[in-house]
Design an enzyme around this catalytic site. Structure first.
Site, PDB file in Angstrom:
ATOM      1  N   HIS A  52       0.829  -1.210   0.000  1.00 11.93           N
ATOM      2  CA  HIS A  52       0.000   0.000   0.000  1.00 11.93           C
ATOM      3  C   HIS A  52       0.860   1.254   0.000  1.00 11.93           C
ATOM      4  O   HIS A  52       1.334   1.703   1.042  1.00 11.93           O
ATOM      5  CB  HIS A  52      -0.865  -0.041   1.280  1.00 11.93           C
ATOM      6  CG  HIS A  52      -1.913   1.022   1.345  1.00 11.93           C
ATOM      7  ND1 HIS A  52      -3.011   0.903   2.144  1.00 11.93           N
ATOM      8  CD2 HIS A  52      -2.031   2.214   0.736  1.00 11.93           C
ATOM      9  CE1 HIS A  52      -3.778   1.968   2.019  1.00 11.93           C
ATOM     10  NE2 HIS A  52      -3.189   2.791   1.174  1.00 11.93           N
ATOM     11  N   LEU A  55       2.276   6.503  -5.045  1.00 17.44           N
ATOM     12  CA  LEU A  55       3.435   7.057  -5.743  1.00 17.44           C
ATOM     13  C   LEU A  55       3.070   8.303  -6.537  1.00 17.44           C
ATOM     14  O   LEU A  55       3.936   8.974  -7.089  1.00 17.44           O
ATOM     15  CB  LEU A  55       4.071   5.993  -6.646  1.00 17.44           C
ATOM     16  CG  LEU A  55       4.601   4.751  -5.903  1.00 17.44           C
ATOM     17  CD1 LEU A  55       5.210   3.758  -6.897  1.00 17.44           C
ATOM     18  CD2 LEU A  55       5.616   5.123  -4.830  1.00 17.44           C
ATOM     19  N   ARG A  56       1.758   8.624  -6.568  1.00 14.81           N
ATOM     20  CA  ARG A  56       1.249   9.916  -7.075  1.00 14.81           C
ATOM     21  C   ARG A  56       1.399  10.156  -8.568  1.00 14.81           C
ATOM     22  O   ARG A  56       0.940  11.181  -9.058  1.00 14.81           O
ATOM     23  CB  ARG A  56       1.890  11.091  -6.321  1.00 14.81           C
ATOM     24  CG  ARG A  56       1.676  11.088  -4.827  1.00 14.81           C
ATOM     25  CD  ARG A  56       0.213  11.236  -4.457  1.00 14.81           C
ATOM     26  NE  ARG A  56       0.051  11.430  -3.003  1.00 14.81           N
ATOM     27  CZ  ARG A  56      -0.958  10.919  -2.320  1.00 14.81           C
ATOM     28  NH1 ARG A  56      -1.881  10.183  -2.926  1.00 14.81           N
ATOM     29  NH2 ARG A  56      -1.068  11.135  -1.022  1.00 14.81           N
ATOM     30  N   ASN A  86      -5.304   5.820  -6.881  1.00 15.72           N
ATOM     31  CA  ASN A  86      -5.975   7.133  -6.809  1.00 15.72           C
ATOM     32  C   ASN A  86      -5.087   8.243  -7.364  1.00 15.72           C
ATOM     33  O   ASN A  86      -4.820   9.248  -6.717  1.00 15.72           O
ATOM     34  CB  ASN A  86      -6.409   7.440  -5.365  1.00 15.72           C
ATOM     35  CG  ASN A  86      -5.246   7.543  -4.404  1.00 15.72           C
ATOM     36  OD1 ASN A  86      -4.193   6.942  -4.623  1.00 15.72           O
ATOM     37  ND2 ASN A  86      -5.422   8.295  -3.321  1.00 15.72           N
ATOM     38  N   HIS A 170     -10.639   0.509   1.774  1.00 16.17           N
ATOM     39  CA  HIS A 170     -10.349   1.527   2.793  1.00 16.17           C
ATOM     40  C   HIS A 170     -11.622   1.636   3.619  1.00 16.17           C
ATOM     41  O   HIS A 170     -12.594   2.259   3.181  1.00 16.17           O
ATOM     42  CB  HIS A 170     -10.002   2.851   2.110  1.00 16.17           C
ATOM     43  CG  HIS A 170      -9.907   4.033   3.044  1.00 16.17           C
ATOM     44  ND1 HIS A 170      -8.822   4.877   3.059  1.00 16.17           N
ATOM     45  CD2 HIS A 170     -10.750   4.513   3.999  1.00 16.17           C
ATOM     46  CE1 HIS A 170      -9.014   5.823   3.974  1.00 16.17           C
ATOM     47  NE2 HIS A 170     -10.179   5.633   4.552  1.00 16.17           N
ATOM     48  N   ASN A 269      -5.922   9.382   7.276  1.00 12.34           N
ATOM     49  CA  ASN A 269      -7.167   8.603   7.299  1.00 12.34           C
ATOM     50  C   ASN A 269      -6.861   7.122   7.077  1.00 12.34           C
ATOM     51  O   ASN A 269      -6.176   6.809   6.116  1.00 12.34           O
ATOM     52  CB  ASN A 269      -8.124   9.066   6.204  1.00 12.34           C
ATOM     53  CG  ASN A 269      -8.667  10.448   6.454  1.00 12.34           C
ATOM     54  OD1 ASN A 269      -8.673  10.917   7.591  1.00 12.34           O
ATOM     55  ND2 ASN A 269      -9.118  11.108   5.400  1.00 12.34           N
ATOM     56  N   ASP A 296       1.123   2.666   3.639  1.00  6.37           N
ATOM     57  CA  ASP A 296       0.228   3.765   3.249  1.00  6.37           C
ATOM     58  C   ASP A 296       1.027   5.062   3.044  1.00  6.37           C
ATOM     59  O   ASP A 296       0.583   6.159   3.407  1.00  6.37           O
ATOM     60  CB  ASP A 296      -0.909   3.972   4.257  1.00  6.37           C
ATOM     61  CG  ASP A 296      -2.026   4.878   3.703  1.00  6.37           C
ATOM     62  OD1 ASP A 296      -1.975   5.233   2.500  1.00  6.37           O
ATOM     63  OD2 ASP A 296      -2.923   5.242   4.471  1.00  6.37           O
ATOM     64  N   HIS A 300       2.664  14.402   0.379  1.00  2.00           N
ATOM     65  CA  HIS A 300       1.940  15.631   0.036  1.00  2.00           C
ATOM     66  C   HIS A 300       2.923  16.781   0.011  1.00  2.00           C
ATOM     67  O   HIS A 300       3.813  16.854   0.852  1.00  2.00           O
ATOM     68  CB  HIS A 300       0.857  15.939   1.081  1.00  2.00           C
ATOM     69  CG  HIS A 300      -0.299  14.985   1.043  1.00  2.00           C
ATOM     70  ND1 HIS A 300      -1.182  14.935  -0.008  1.00  2.00           N
ATOM     71  CD2 HIS A 300      -0.697  14.034   1.918  1.00  2.00           C
ATOM     72  CE1 HIS A 300      -2.092  13.995   0.225  1.00  2.00           C
ATOM     73  NE2 HIS A 300      -1.823  13.425   1.381  1.00  2.00           N
TER      74      HIS A 300
HETATM   75 ZN   LIG Z   1      -6.656   4.375   2.606  1.00  2.00          ZN
END
Ligand SMILES: [Zn+2]
Length: 419
Positions: A52, A55-56, A86, A170, A269, A296, A300
């Protein structure tokens, strides 16, 4: 050397991209020109595998790229990571999956893209799981959000069976989390911050477990963080539900009171939980109810964190610090830590052909050399990630990767290595 078959003193010879010999110390010949990686006082192990991370790329390159994220992973001892879908656009189609795979050529670890469950990660209709599975995607998730619609989740689970895929969720019910930004409880009341209740996680975990039981799907629960969630997983495993669960280093090491200074690097989160939740999580980890430690890793840029606590983006860095945090904070022997960070996650992700396996002749040379006694201090500016949002800044950790070998190539080599 330590793998799932046990520990022994050994020298390991790598030729090409495979382990060619494993022998008692001193019994290996040293081929001319061979690079020698010193593992004195260290553990040679199959490389770590992260189920998880974010890597954006594509779309979030100001926070991380596959290059910087994979470097952070390699420095952390990882040889494979599962990249969350995502991104922008979301990995919701074969085309985006192929693009991520293309960007991952030359990365410093294997990058295995996960695909979304719902089209565009919008929660409305099912994505084309089959076309992504044909590109090698094995894990599907809308991570960042739960799949709120239970009928959609049920269809995804039914469908995943024919693909041999894993549905990962999630687990936070959005109707219960609302606009909460930290764990709901005494600390959130004191700070005047809206809370995300632990029961939002428990409700979604229970729903997913019921659906997995009904459909026979392989379910993986991302970042479980509450006592209620782990109790539900324990009960489901006892009756044979095909479920695995991961916990993050931050939920295992930190608690909600970290938020007291409104430092946004502690915003994540699901949120950092209560002392009782963390105790339950540690117990579940020790008992094997939790199957993996997953980072995770969620980079940012500063502008997403240098705002009020409620406005700040949720997420923390994790790849470079995970082994150090696990070996410092969990009180587990290193063979258990490695099971949770290497071969068990490799099995969940379906990567056992090349990752997490026993270090024997013929095995893929995806290895890490971990120094369990190495003391180091986490300095955000020294991390390889493009972002700096670690909650462990200034922390002293004990345990760090010294070398990492990817497909026979030494991608991280401590200075003392010599030819
Ligand atoms: Zn998550």
């Amino acid at each position: 050397m330590l793998d799932q078959t046990g520990a022994r003193r050994a020298d390991v010879l790598v030729k090409g991209d495979v382990v060619s010999e494993v022998a008692l110390p001193g019994e290996l010949g040293r081929p001319a020109g061979a690079l020698v990686l010193d593992a004195e006082g260290c553990v040679v192990a199959p490389g770590l595998v992260d189920l998880h991370c974010h890597l954006r790329e594509p779309g979030g390159e100001e926070a991380e790229t596959i290059e910087t994220g994979s470097r952070a992973a390699a420095l952390g001892g990882y040889t494979a990571v599962v990249a969350m879908p995502n991104t922008e656009p979301a990995a919701s189609s074969a085309a985006v999956v192929r693009h991520v795979l293309q960007l991952s050529r030359g990365a410093l670890c294997e990058v295995h893209p996960a695909g979304t469950i719902t089209d565009g990660r919008l929660g409305r209709s099912l994505a084309n799981l089959a076309e992504m599975a044909a590109e090698g995607v094995r894990i599907f998730t809308d991570d960042g959000n739960a799949v709120a619609d239970p009928a959609l989740m049920r269809r995804a689970m039914e469908y995943s069976r024919s693909l041999g895929a894993v549905i990962a969720d999630h687990c936070e019910d959005p109707a219960l989390t609302g606009d909460g930004c930290m764990n709901e409880g005494a600390v959130s009341s004191l700070l005047g911050l809206p809370g995300r209740p632990g029961v939002a996680e428990e409700v979604m975990v229970l729903r997913d477990l019921a659906l997995a039981r009904a459909t026979g799907a392989r379910l993986h629960l991302l970042h479980v963080s509450t006592a209620g969630a782990v109790a539900a997983v324990r009960a489901a495993k006892a009756v044979g539900v095909a479920v695995t669960a991961e916990a993050t280093p931050h939920h295992l090491a930190l608690e909600e009171d970290c938020v007291a200074g409104y430092d946004t690097s502690y915003k994540v989160n699901p949120p950092l939980r209560s002392h009782d939740d963390r105790s339950a999580l540690l117990e579940a980890l020790a008992q094997g109810v939790v199957d993996a430690i997953a980072t995770d890793h969620a980079p940012h840029p500063p502008e997403a964190k240098q705002v009020s606590f409620c406005e700040a983006a949720p997420g923390m860095l994790g790849l470079e610090t995970a082994f150090g945090v696990a070996s410092t904070c969990l009180g587990l022997p290193i063979d258990r830590v490695l099971a949770l960070m290497s071969w068990q996650p490799a099995a969940i992700a379906g990567l056992t052909g090349t990752q997490g396996g026993p270090v024997v002749p013929g095995a893929a040379a995806n290895l890490c050399v971990l120094d369990p006694a190495r003391r180091w201090t986490v300095v955000p500016s020294a991390l390889a990630s493009r972002s700096r949002n670690t909650p462990f800044a200034g922390r002293q950790l004990v345990g760090r990767a010294r070398h990492t070998v990817l497909a026979g190539e030494p991608v991280v080599v401590a200075e003392e290595a010599q030819r």
